[in-house]
Design a protein around this motif. Structure first.
Motif, PDB file in Angstrom:
ATOM      1  N   ASN A  96       0.832  -1.198   0.000  1.00  0.00           N
ATOM      2  CA  ASN A  96       0.000   0.000   0.000  1.00  0.00           C
ATOM      3  C   ASN A  96       0.870   1.253   0.000  1.00  0.00           C
ATOM      4  OD1 ASN A  96       0.796  -0.477   2.792  1.00  0.00           O
ATOM      5  ND2 ASN A  96      -0.623   1.136   3.322  1.00  0.00           N
ATOM      6  N   VAL A  97       0.266   2.362  -0.394  1.00  0.00           N
ATOM      7  CA  VAL A  97       0.911   3.671  -0.334  1.00  0.00           C
ATOM      8  C   VAL A  97       0.034   4.574   0.515  1.00  0.00           C
ATOM      9  CG1 VAL A  97       1.731   5.676  -1.630  1.00  0.00           C
ATOM     10  CG2 VAL A  97       1.933   3.394  -2.625  1.00  0.00           C
ATOM     11  N   ARG A  98       0.621   5.180   1.534  1.00  0.00           N
ATOM     12  CA  ARG A  98      -0.115   6.076   2.429  1.00  0.00           C
ATOM     13  C   ARG A  98       0.084   7.509   1.940  1.00  0.00           C
ATOM     14  NH1 ARG A  98       3.107   4.110   7.559  1.00  0.00           N
ATOM     15  NH2 ARG A  98       4.698   4.456   5.951  1.00  0.00           N
ATOM     16  N   LEU A  99      -1.016   8.105   1.498  1.00  0.00           N
ATOM     17  CA  LEU A  99      -0.972   9.431   0.886  1.00  0.00           C
ATOM     18  C   LEU A  99      -1.753  10.421   1.730  1.00  0.00           C
ATOM     19  CD1 LEU A  99      -0.331  11.328  -1.520  1.00  0.00           C
ATOM     20  CD2 LEU A  99      -2.433  10.475  -2.602  1.00  0.00           C
ATOM     21  N   ALA A 113      -4.836  11.268 -10.975  1.00  0.00           N
ATOM     22  CA  ALA A 113      -3.591  10.540 -10.692  1.00  0.00           C
ATOM     23  C   ALA A 113      -3.876   9.191 -10.043  1.00  0.00           C
ATOM     24  CB  ALA A 113      -2.694  11.385  -9.791  1.00  0.00           C
ATOM     25  N   LEU A 114      -4.848   9.149  -9.142  1.00  0.00           N
ATOM     26  CA  LEU A 114      -5.169   7.894  -8.459  1.00  0.00           C
ATOM     27  C   LEU A 114      -5.787   6.879  -9.414  1.00  0.00           C
ATOM     28  CD1 LEU A 114      -6.512   9.121  -4.997  1.00  0.00           C
ATOM     29  CD2 LEU A 114      -4.230   8.294  -5.599  1.00  0.00           C
ATOM     30  N   ALA A 119      -4.864   1.754 -12.253  1.00  0.00           N
ATOM     31  CA  ALA A 119      -4.800   0.974 -13.481  1.00  0.00           C
ATOM     32  C   ALA A 119      -3.434   0.310 -13.645  1.00  0.00           C
ATOM     33  CB  ALA A 119      -5.100   1.867 -14.684  1.00  0.00           C
ATOM     34  N   ALA A 120      -2.384   0.999 -13.247  1.00  0.00           N
ATOM     35  CA  ALA A 120      -1.024   0.470 -13.394  1.00  0.00           C
ATOM     36  C   ALA A 120      -0.636  -0.473 -12.261  1.00  0.00           C
ATOM     37  CB  ALA A 120      -0.026   1.621 -13.478  1.00  0.00           C
ATOM     38  N   TYR A 121      -1.183  -0.231 -11.067  1.00  0.00           N
ATOM     39  CA  TYR A 121      -0.855  -1.036  -9.886  1.00  0.00           C
ATOM     40  C   TYR A 121      -2.142  -1.514  -9.209  1.00  0.00           C
ATOM     41  CZ  TYR A 121       3.934   0.712 -10.312  1.00  0.00           C
ATOM     42  OH  TYR A 121       5.194   1.008 -10.758  1.00  0.00           O
ATOM     43  N   PRO A 122      -2.906  -2.395  -9.842  1.00  0.00           N
ATOM     44  CA  PRO A 122      -4.199  -2.801  -9.272  1.00  0.00           C
ATOM     45  C   PRO A 122      -4.091  -3.553  -7.955  1.00  0.00           C
ATOM     46  CG  PRO A 122      -3.618  -4.188 -11.151  1.00  0.00           C
ATOM     47  CD  PRO A 122      -2.634  -3.065 -11.135  1.00  0.00           C
ATOM     48  N   GLN A 123      -2.929  -4.107  -7.659  1.00  0.00           N
ATOM     49  CA  GLN A 123      -2.773  -4.868  -6.422  1.00  0.00           C
ATOM     50  C   GLN A 123      -2.365  -4.004  -5.234  1.00  0.00           C
ATOM     51  OE1 GLN A 123      -3.732  -7.886  -6.651  1.00  0.00           O
ATOM     52  NE2 GLN A 123      -3.672  -8.181  -8.857  1.00  0.00           N
ATOM     53  N   VAL A 124      -2.049  -2.744  -5.474  1.00  0.00           N
ATOM     54  CA  VAL A 124      -1.560  -1.875  -4.399  1.00  0.00           C
ATOM     55  C   VAL A 124      -2.709  -0.992  -3.894  1.00  0.00           C
ATOM     56  CG1 VAL A 124       0.101  -0.079  -3.763  1.00  0.00           C
ATOM     57  CG2 VAL A 124       0.739  -1.862  -5.408  1.00  0.00           C
ATOM     58  N   THR A 277       8.794   1.138  -5.089  1.00  0.00           N
ATOM     59  CA  THR A 277       8.497   1.403  -6.497  1.00  0.00           C
ATOM     60  C   THR A 277       7.134   2.048  -6.677  1.00  0.00           C
ATOM     61  OG1 THR A 277       9.853  -0.496  -7.157  1.00  0.00           O
ATOM     62  CG2 THR A 277       8.276   0.335  -8.766  1.00  0.00           C
ATOM     63  N   ALA A 278       6.127   1.541  -5.971  1.00  0.00           N
ATOM     64  CA  ALA A 278       4.770   2.074  -6.112  1.00  0.00           C
ATOM     65  C   ALA A 278       4.693   3.512  -5.619  1.00  0.00           C
ATOM     66  CB  ALA A 278       3.782   1.196  -5.353  1.00  0.00           C
ATOM     67  N   THR A 279       5.388   3.826  -4.534  1.00  0.00           N
ATOM     68  CA  THR A 279       5.399   5.189  -4.021  1.00  0.00           C
ATOM     69  C   THR A 279       6.001   6.152  -5.040  1.00  0.00           C
ATOM     70  OG1 THR A 279       5.519   4.460  -1.715  1.00  0.00           O
ATOM     71  CG2 THR A 279       6.262   6.698  -2.183  1.00  0.00           C
ATOM     72  N   HIS A 280       7.108   5.771  -5.646  1.00  0.00           N
ATOM     73  CA  HIS A 280       7.733   6.607  -6.663  1.00  0.00           C
ATOM     74  C   HIS A 280       6.811   6.767  -7.883  1.00  0.00           C
ATOM     75  CE1 HIS A 280      11.641   7.396  -4.908  1.00  0.00           C
ATOM     76  NE2 HIS A 280      11.807   6.112  -4.631  1.00  0.00           N
ATOM     77  N   ALA A 281       6.121   5.685  -8.242  1.00  0.00           N
ATOM     78  CA  ALA A 281       5.217   5.767  -9.390  1.00  0.00           C
ATOM     79  C   ALA A 281       4.066   6.727  -9.132  1.00  0.00           C
ATOM     80  CB  ALA A 281       4.674   4.375  -9.720  1.00  0.00           C
ATOM     81  N   LEU A 282       3.483   6.655  -7.935  1.00  0.00           N
ATOM     82  CA  LEU A 282       2.394   7.568  -7.600  1.00  0.00           C
ATOM     83  C   LEU A 282       2.903   9.009  -7.544  1.00  0.00           C
ATOM     84  CD1 LEU A 282      -0.477   8.188  -6.836  1.00  0.00           C
ATOM     85  CD2 LEU A 282       0.058   7.572  -4.472  1.00  0.00           C
TER      86      LEU A 282
END
Length: 289
Positions: A96-99, A113-114, A119-124, A277-282
Motif C-alpha cells: 500500500n501507499v499512504r498518501l 492521478a489515483l 490501473a497500473a498497480y491494481p494490487q496496491v 516502487t509504487a510510491t515513486h510511481a504515484l
C-alpha cells in the motif's frame, strides 16, 4: 474447527478434466502425468463421499451432483488464484501507499492521478487521508504528502500554485463602494472567513487577515458557502469558487493591492531514498497531473 476434506487443487483438476475433455488433455494442460490427474479425481470423490464423474467410453462426464458441486467450487478456485496473484505482486512491490493530502489541492488532479495509478498497480492499496491545513511534517505514518511549500526544506517537489481570490457575495457591503478600491484597513472592518485545520504548515496569511473580525470554519467547502451566504468575505481557492463566480453568487473584490494570492503546494516523501516502487510511481503521476 473443521478442516475441509477436499482441496481446491482437487477441484481445479476436476474442472480441467471437464473443461479439456479427458484425463490425457487435462494432464497436458496442467503439466502433470495422467496418473496424477486420475489419482486427484479419485481422492476428491472419495473424500466428498459422492460420485462426481461417470465414464462413458474414453470420456468422463459429470454427474448431476458433480455438475452442481463443481459450479460452487469454481468461484473458490478463481478467488484463490486471485489471492495467489496478489501475493506474487506483493513480492515485487509494496502492499500500500499512504498518501496525505492538504484539501486545498484540486481533487480533479488528485483523482486523475489515483485512477492512473490504480490501473497500473491494481494490487496496491491507497490509504488516502485528506485534511485541512495539513501539517505533513509532524503527522506520522505517510509515504507521500501534498502540503504547502516550506522554503526551508530541500526534500520537496513543487507541484502547483493554488490561486486564492478575494471574494464576497454581490450583496455584501464591500461591493457597494462604486468606483473605490478596498484598502487593508477597510477590509479589516468586515468579517473575513478563516480556514483552520489540523496543523499550521499552510501559509495562514493567504487565508485570513492578521487583524479584524474572523469567521472560523474547518473546511474549504464551508468557507466558500459562508462567503456565498453573505456572512463574510474571504480569500478562497479559485478552483473551488469557479462555479460560484460563473453563476454570480460570488464576485471579486476591488482591492487596492494584488487580487490573487498564490499558495505553492509541494509533494514530499517520508523517506525518498527508501520509498518503494509504487510510491515513486504515484509521486510521478501526481507531478504529471
Amino acid at each position: 474447527m473443521r478442516i475441509p476434506k477436499t482441496t481446491l487443487e482437487q477441484w481445479r483438476v476436476l474442472q480441467a478434466l471437464v473443461e479439456y475433455g479427458g484425463f490425457a488433455q487435462a494432464a497436458e494442460r496442467l503439466n502433470r502425468s495422467q496418473s496424477a490427474v486420475s489419482y486427484a479425481v479419485a481422492r476428491l470423490q472419495e473424500r466428498a463421499g459422492i460420485d462426481l464423474l461417470v465414464i462413458d467410453g474414453r470420456k468422463a462426464q459429470l454427474t448431476d451432483a458433480g455438475r452442481s458441486l463443481l459450479a460452487e467450487a469454481v468461484p473458490l478456485v478463481d478467488e484463490l488464484l486471485r489471492i495467489e496473484q496478489r501475493a506474487q505482486a506483493l513480492t515485487e512491490t509494496q502492499a500500500n501507499v499512504r498518501l496525505h493530502v492538504d484539501s486545498i489541492y484540486p481533487r480533479t488532479k488528485l483523482f486523475a492521478a489515483l485512477r492512473a495509478f490504480s490501473a497500473a498497480y491494481p494490487q496496491v492499496e491507497i490509504d488516502l487521508r485528506e485534511a485541512t491545513r495539513l501539517a505533513a511534517y509532524t503527522e506520522p505514518g505517510f509515504d507521500l504528502a501534498i502540503v504547502a511549500w516550506t522554503p526551508a526544506r530541500a526534500d520537496q517537489h513543487h507541484l502547483l500554485d493554488v490561486d486564492m481570490l478575494a471574494l464576497a457575495c454581490p450583496a455584501h457591503a464591500l461591493n457597494g463602494r462604486s468606483g473605490r478600491t478596498l484598502s487593508a484597513s477597510t477590509l479589516a472592518g468586515h468579517r473575513c472567513v478563516s480556514i483552520i485545520g489540523e496543523g499550521a504548515s499552510a501559509n495562514a496569511a493567504t487565508l485570513a487577515p492578521t487583524n479584524g473580525r474572523v469567521w472560523q470554519v474547518n473546511t474549504l467547502e464551508a468557507a466558500v458557502e459562508a462567503v456565498a451566504s453573505g456572512l463574510c468575505w474571504g480569500w478562497l481557492p479559485a478552483h473551488l469558487a469557479a462555479p460560484y463566480l460563473d453563476d454570480g453568487r460570488l464576485v471579486p473584490l476591488a482591492l487596492s493591492g494584488p487580487i490573487r494570492r498564490p499558495i505553492p503546494l509541494a509533494l514530499c516523501y517520508a523517506d525518498e531514498a527508501e520509498a518503494g516502487t509504487a510510491t515513486h510511481a504515484l509521486a510521478q503521476l501526481l507531478r504529471d497531473a
